[in-house]
Scaffold this motif. Sequence first.
Motif, short mmCIF file in Angstrom:
data_model
loop_
_atom_site.label_atom_id
_atom_site.label_comp_id
_atom_site.label_asym_id
_atom_site.label_seq_id
_atom_site.Cartn_x
_atom_site.Cartn_y
_atom_site.Cartn_z
N UNK A 52 0.83 -1.22 0.00
CA UNK A 52 0.00 0.00 0.00
C UNK A 52 0.85 1.26 0.00
N UNK A 53 1.96 1.25 0.73
CA UNK A 53 2.84 2.43 0.76
C UNK A 53 3.37 2.73 -0.64
N UNK A 54 3.72 1.69 -1.38
CA UNK A 54 4.26 1.88 -2.73
C UNK A 54 3.17 1.84 -3.80
N UNK A 90 -5.17 -0.71 5.90
CA UNK A 90 -5.26 -0.89 4.44
C UNK A 90 -6.62 -0.40 3.94
N UNK A 91 -7.69 -0.76 4.64
CA UNK A 91 -9.03 -0.35 4.23
C UNK A 91 -9.16 1.18 4.26
N UNK A 92 -8.54 1.83 5.23
CA UNK A 92 -8.63 3.29 5.33
C UNK A 92 -7.78 3.99 4.28
N UNK A 93 -6.65 3.39 3.90
CA UNK A 93 -5.72 4.04 2.97
C UNK A 93 -5.98 3.73 1.51
N UNK A 94 -6.64 2.62 1.23
CA UNK A 94 -6.84 2.20 -0.16
C UNK A 94 -7.82 3.10 -0.89
N UNK A 95 -7.39 3.58 -2.05
CA UNK A 95 -8.26 4.41 -2.90
C UNK A 95 -8.64 3.70 -4.19
N UNK A 96 -8.30 2.44 -4.33
CA UNK A 96 -8.48 1.73 -5.60
C UNK A 96 -9.94 1.48 -5.97
N UNK A 165 9.01 8.73 2.13
CA UNK A 165 7.92 9.01 3.06
C UNK A 165 8.16 10.28 3.87
N UNK A 166 9.31 10.89 3.64
CA UNK A 166 9.68 12.15 4.31
C UNK A 166 9.59 12.00 5.83
N UNK A 167 10.09 10.89 6.32
CA UNK A 167 10.02 10.59 7.74
C UNK A 167 10.83 11.58 8.57
N UNK A 168 11.99 11.98 8.10
CA UNK A 168 12.82 12.91 8.86
C UNK A 168 12.33 14.34 8.76
#
Length: 181
Positions: A52-54, A90-96, A165-168
């Motif tokens: 999902x991140x990628x 996953x359910x919250x982030x998925x836009x497919x 992910x711009x974590x820093x």
Amino acid sequence: MMFDKDIQIRGKHATYWKALSKGPANARDTSKSFKVFENYIYVYMLAPIIGIVYGHRGKIDSTNSKDTAGMLAEILIKNQSKLKYIYRLIMLLDDSEGLTKEEKLNRAFHEDDNEESTKAGLAVFHSYFLGGLEILYENFVERCITDEDYIQRMYEFVEEFKREQKIDETPLDINELLKSR
């Protein structure tokens, strides 16, 4: 219910899953290669997150249907709370599927007893699992030969992830946030 039945996959993804992790205690591994994960469940929990991140979903490919990999329900049930947490993310982030925010929230938190909705949600989860397997396999099996290759690739992968992910670059000061509570 979710994550309460044996799972088994065939084909190239089974090969990928086995290549990334040490097998079950009763399995013989004839490979001499380094294994990134201690066991299958860790791959099963991380791969959908990587997928999902990628933004990478995989499709079942049974061209090499002789190869199989899977897990017993007992292992899934033991890790069910973690798996449900990942499923809900996953359910919250998925836009497919073009769901509204409310529909995503319902699928993530309110439809566990709805067999049709859970089946659709698990299909999405598993597609990200397969996609994450592809990414992990490409990065840690195809690109690595020696132990040094694995160490170098692991470092590069984590650094790439942090950068992408711009974590820093997080604008929150965690210490300040904790002090204010």
